[in-house]
Design a protein around this motif. Structure first.
Motif, PDB file in Angstrom:
ATOM      1  N   HIS A   1     -44.856 -20.123  11.067  1.00  0.00           N
ATOM      2  CA  HIS A   1     -44.743 -20.531  12.671  1.00  0.00           C
ATOM      3  C   HIS A   1     -43.400 -19.908  12.865  1.00  0.00           C
ATOM      4  O   HIS A   1     -42.375 -20.889  12.457  1.00  0.00           O
ATOM      5  N   VAL A   2     -43.233 -18.722  13.749  1.00  0.00           N
ATOM      6  CA  VAL A   2     -42.804 -18.243  14.389  1.00  0.00           C
ATOM      7  C   VAL A   2     -42.435 -18.544  15.541  1.00  0.00           C
ATOM      8  O   VAL A   2     -43.430 -18.078  17.154  1.00  0.00           O
ATOM      9  N   HIS A   3     -41.103 -18.293  15.509  1.00  0.00           N
ATOM     10  CA  HIS A   3     -40.653 -18.350  16.897  1.00  0.00           C
ATOM     11  C   HIS A   3     -39.827 -17.278  16.964  1.00  0.00           C
ATOM     12  O   HIS A   3     -38.975 -16.421  15.539  1.00  0.00           O
ATOM     13  N   ALA A   4     -38.910 -16.239  18.405  1.00  0.00           N
ATOM     14  CA  ALA A   4     -38.166 -15.596  18.121  1.00  0.00           C
ATOM     15  C   ALA A   4     -37.127 -15.453  18.840  1.00  0.00           C
ATOM     16  O   ALA A   4     -37.065 -16.337  20.254  1.00  0.00           O
ATOM     17  N   ARG A   5     -35.360 -14.694  19.182  1.00  0.00           N
ATOM     18  CA  ARG A   5     -34.433 -14.987  19.640  1.00  0.00           C
ATOM     19  C   ARG A   5     -33.829 -14.054  20.206  1.00  0.00           C
ATOM     20  O   ARG A   5     -34.368 -12.443  19.604  1.00  0.00           O
ATOM     21  N   ASN A   6     -32.983 -13.145  21.321  1.00  0.00           N
ATOM     22  CA  ASN A   6     -32.185 -12.154  21.301  1.00  0.00           C
ATOM     23  C   ASN A   6     -31.789 -12.217  21.157  1.00  0.00           C
ATOM     24  O   ASN A   6     -30.811 -13.312  19.568  1.00  0.00           O
ATOM     25  N   PRO A   7     -30.859 -11.480  20.660  1.00  0.00           N
ATOM     26  CA  PRO A   7     -29.183 -11.184  20.367  1.00  0.00           C
ATOM     27  C   PRO A   7     -28.609 -12.066  20.391  1.00  0.00           C
ATOM     28  O   PRO A   7     -27.444 -12.350  19.205  1.00  0.00           O
ATOM     29  N   ASP A   8     -28.095 -12.411  21.737  1.00  0.00           N
ATOM     30  CA  ASP A   8     -27.286 -14.376  21.608  1.00  0.00           C
ATOM     31  C   ASP A   8     -28.064 -15.015  21.489  1.00  0.00           C
ATOM     32  O   ASP A   8     -27.185 -15.686  21.679  1.00  0.00           O
ATOM     33  N   GLY A   9     -29.486 -15.361  20.733  1.00  0.00           N
ATOM     34  CA  GLY A   9     -29.673 -16.264  20.107  1.00  0.00           C
ATOM     35  C   GLY A   9     -29.969 -17.615  21.160  1.00  0.00           C
ATOM     36  O   GLY A   9     -31.114 -17.885  20.942  1.00  0.00           O
ATOM     37  N   SER A  10     -30.662 -16.999  22.437  1.00  0.00           N
ATOM     38  CA  SER A  10     -31.436 -17.375  23.760  1.00  0.00           C
ATOM     39  C   SER A  10     -32.935 -17.489  23.317  1.00  0.00           C
ATOM     40  O   SER A  10     -33.021 -15.998  22.286  1.00  0.00           O
ATOM     41  N   ASN A  11     -33.517 -18.006  24.054  1.00  0.00           N
ATOM     42  CA  ASN A  11     -34.353 -17.964  23.877  1.00  0.00           C
ATOM     43  C   ASN A  11     -35.747 -16.965  23.883  1.00  0.00           C
ATOM     44  O   ASN A  11     -35.350 -16.409  25.221  1.00  0.00           O
ATOM     45  N   THR A  12     -36.423 -16.020  23.643  1.00  0.00           N
ATOM     46  CA  THR A  12     -37.371 -14.983  24.357  1.00  0.00           C
ATOM     47  C   THR A  12     -39.122 -15.027  23.951  1.00  0.00           C
ATOM     48  O   THR A  12     -38.886 -15.508  23.169  1.00  0.00           O
ATOM     49  N   MET A  13     -39.266 -14.312  24.235  1.00  0.00           N
ATOM     50  CA  MET A  13     -41.120 -14.013  24.722  1.00  0.00           C
ATOM     51  C   MET A  13     -41.296 -12.272  24.638  1.00  0.00           C
ATOM     52  O   MET A  13     -41.815 -12.087  24.687  1.00  0.00           O
ATOM     53  N   ASP A  14     -40.406 -11.705  24.545  1.00  0.00           N
ATOM     54  CA  ASP A  14     -40.307 -10.599  24.545  1.00  0.00           C
ATOM     55  C   ASP A  14     -40.940  -9.443  23.583  1.00  0.00           C
ATOM     56  O   ASP A  14     -41.058  -9.640  21.821  1.00  0.00           O
ATOM     57  N   PRO A  15     -41.941  -8.883  23.449  1.00  0.00           N
ATOM     58  CA  PRO A  15     -42.644  -8.835  22.833  1.00  0.00           C
ATOM     59  C   PRO A  15     -43.310  -7.794  21.910  1.00  0.00           C
ATOM     60  O   PRO A  15     -43.047  -7.491  20.348  1.00  0.00           O
ATOM     61  N   GLY A  16     -41.568  -6.835  21.698  1.00  0.00           N
ATOM     62  CA  GLY A  16     -41.156  -6.191  20.900  1.00  0.00           C
ATOM     63  C   GLY A  16     -40.576  -6.657  19.476  1.00  0.00           C
ATOM     64  O   GLY A  16     -40.951  -6.589  18.626  1.00  0.00           O
ATOM     65  N   ILE A  17     -40.149  -8.015  20.102  1.00  0.00           N
ATOM     66  CA  ILE A  17     -39.208  -8.706  18.997  1.00  0.00           C
ATOM     67  C   ILE A  17     -40.417  -9.022  18.054  1.00  0.00           C
ATOM     68  O   ILE A  17     -40.079  -9.206  16.853  1.00  0.00           O
ATOM     69  N   TYR A  18     -41.238  -9.560  18.903  1.00  0.00           N
ATOM     70  CA  TYR A  18     -42.437 -10.660  17.704  1.00  0.00           C
ATOM     71  C   TYR A  18     -43.064 -10.007  17.443  1.00  0.00           C
ATOM     72  O   TYR A  18     -43.646  -9.790  16.238  1.00  0.00           O
ATOM     73  N   SER A  19     -43.414  -8.513  18.321  1.00  0.00           N
ATOM     74  CA  SER A  19     -44.479  -7.286  17.287  1.00  0.00           C
ATOM     75  C   SER A  19     -42.963  -7.074  16.409  1.00  0.00           C
ATOM     76  O   SER A  19     -44.368  -6.721  14.710  1.00  0.00           O
ATOM     77  N   GLU A  20     -42.401  -6.773  15.530  1.00  0.00           N
ATOM     78  CA  GLU A  20     -41.428  -6.722  14.745  1.00  0.00           C
ATOM     79  C   GLU A  20     -41.807  -7.352  13.938  1.00  0.00           C
ATOM     80  O   GLU A  20     -42.462  -7.580  12.709  1.00  0.00           O
ATOM     81  N   LEU A  21     -41.543  -9.158  14.145  1.00  0.00           N
ATOM     82  CA  LEU A  21     -41.697 -10.031  13.464  1.00  0.00           C
ATOM     83  C   LEU A  21     -42.667  -9.842  12.635  1.00  0.00           C
ATOM     84  O   LEU A  21     -43.235 -10.040  11.689  1.00  0.00           O
ATOM     85  N   HIS A  22     -44.044 -10.001  13.531  1.00  0.00           N
ATOM     86  CA  HIS A  22     -45.804 -10.127  12.988  1.00  0.00           C
ATOM     87  C   HIS A  22     -45.613  -9.100  12.127  1.00  0.00           C
ATOM     88  O   HIS A  22     -45.793  -8.888  10.871  1.00  0.00           O
ATOM     89  N   GLU A  23     -45.491  -7.648  12.242  1.00  0.00           N
ATOM     90  CA  GLU A  23     -45.933  -6.634  11.438  1.00  0.00           C
ATOM     91  C   GLU A  23     -45.099  -7.130  10.308  1.00  0.00           C
ATOM     92  O   GLU A  23     -45.412  -6.590   9.215  1.00  0.00           O
ATOM     93  N   ARG A  24     -43.529  -7.285  10.391  1.00  0.00           N
ATOM     94  CA  ARG A  24     -42.428  -7.005   8.717  1.00  0.00           C
ATOM     95  C   ARG A  24     -43.300  -8.281   8.016  1.00  0.00           C
ATOM     96  O   ARG A  24     -43.495  -8.474   6.714  1.00  0.00           O
ATOM     97  N   LEU A  25     -44.036  -9.751   8.987  1.00  0.00           N
ATOM     98  CA  LEU A  25     -44.002 -10.911   7.709  1.00  0.00           C
ATOM     99  C   LEU A  25     -45.272 -10.704   7.089  1.00  0.00           C
ATOM    100  O   LEU A  25     -45.525 -10.794   6.313  1.00  0.00           O
ATOM    101  N   CYS A  26     -46.129 -10.083   8.129  1.00  0.00           N
ATOM    102  CA  CYS A  26     -47.574  -9.137   7.477  1.00  0.00           C
ATOM    103  C   CYS A  26     -46.954  -8.570   6.288  1.00  0.00           C
ATOM    104  O   CYS A  26     -48.276  -8.352   5.376  1.00  0.00           O
TER     105      CYS A  26
END
Length: 305
Positions: A53-78
């Protein structure tokens, strides 16, 4: 009805890696950035987690729904695991519905779907988490249109009324995955007690679908995680652990990583004579569309491109 005898069905273990409430101030080992999240996700999968189950964070640690960050996490974990990658649509109580839909558009195999209104208490502040009925229906329609399997997040018995309403609309296809989430830092959520867990389980029989179409998962926060998930394991249910829900291994001892919790959960499951389900077994049990090992699920490659 509640099980009268212990069950030894295979158990699906979910690991919630990061979350959207606490950060490194709670535990410096909490993964926040993509490299940390992927490293800990791979280790949790190796320890027995079928779902990440995946959440993402901005570089400063704050919450984000940035599709670029989630896309990277999705691709790498897959690419690095055969786990089911479940992207959050909760993100954070402070993010808008429009932002929270970004992960749906990435077409993961699974995503979370919160089933009601809550007030969160975050670092001394009261933060309203808007999950209005109209929002829930919109999420459900966008999810169903992409053949994603939602996990319905239920924080109290009252939210099962929203589950009943949603299922009555016929938007979603069985089997239906429900996560009973206890002991969140909220007004509107139920405490992590056996009585509350049993009450929620009994009320599942009142939903407008056959009980055999439900796939029930149990989560509980903080010091209640270990006792409540152990009870759930003994009852034949699936469980979720991870640093989103709990940053301690035991009282006074901070976790080093998410894999510690998965390893302990898998060990307890084996002691209860329950086999830990592989990702592909979990896909079959949950009715997911699946994916080839090392690749994104169907539809996600197009979304990522």
């Amino acid at each position: 009805m509640l099980n009268a005898v212990p069950r030894n069905d295979p158990v699906i273990i979910t690991c919630a890696l990061t979350g959207g409430i606490h950060g490194k101030e709670a535990n410096p080992n909490l993964p926040e950035q993509p490299d940390e999240i992927v490293e800990q996700g791979v280790a949790a999968w190796e320890a027995g987690a079928a779902i990440l189950h995946v959440h993402a964070r901005n570089p400063d640690g704050s919450n984000t729904m940035d599709p670029g960050i989630y896309s990277e996490l999705h691709e790498r974990l897959c690419a690095e695991t055969d786990a089911i990658v479940q992207l959050t649509t909760g993100g954070s109580p402070v993010l808008s519905v429009e932002e929270r839909l970004n992960t749906v558009y990435l077409c993961p195999e699974m995503c979370s779907l919160n089933m009601g209104l809550l007030n969160f208490f975050i670092r001394g502040e009261q933060v309203f988490f808007a999950n209005h009925r109209s929002d829930i229906e919109r999420f459900a329609r966008e999810i169903a249109a992409r053949n994603i399997k939602p996990e319905l997040e239920v924080y109290s018995s009252a939210m099962l009324e929203e589950v009943a309403h949603l299922l009555s609309l016929g938007i979603l296809e069985p089997p239906y995955t429900i996560n009973l989430v206890l002991h969140t830092p909220t007004q509107g959520g139920q405490r992590g007690t056996p009585r509350n867990l049993f009450d929620m389980l009994q009320r599942l029989d009142e939903l407008p679908v056959p009980r055999e179409e439900l796939r029930v998962n149990v989560s509980s926060m903080g010091p209640t995680q270990l006792p409540i998930t152990t009870i759930a394991l003994a009852m034949g249910l699936n469980v979720r652990v991870g640093m989103e829900d709990n940053v301690y291994y035991r009282r006074g001892e901070l976790l080093e990583n998410n894999a510690q919790l998965v390893e302990r959960t898998a060990r307890i499951a084996r002691e209860l004579e329950r086999r830990v389900a592989s990702p592909d077994e979990a896909r079959g049990m949950l009715g997911l569309r699946g994916r080839e090992r090392g690749r994104l699920p169907a539809g996600a490659e197009r979304a990522a491109g």
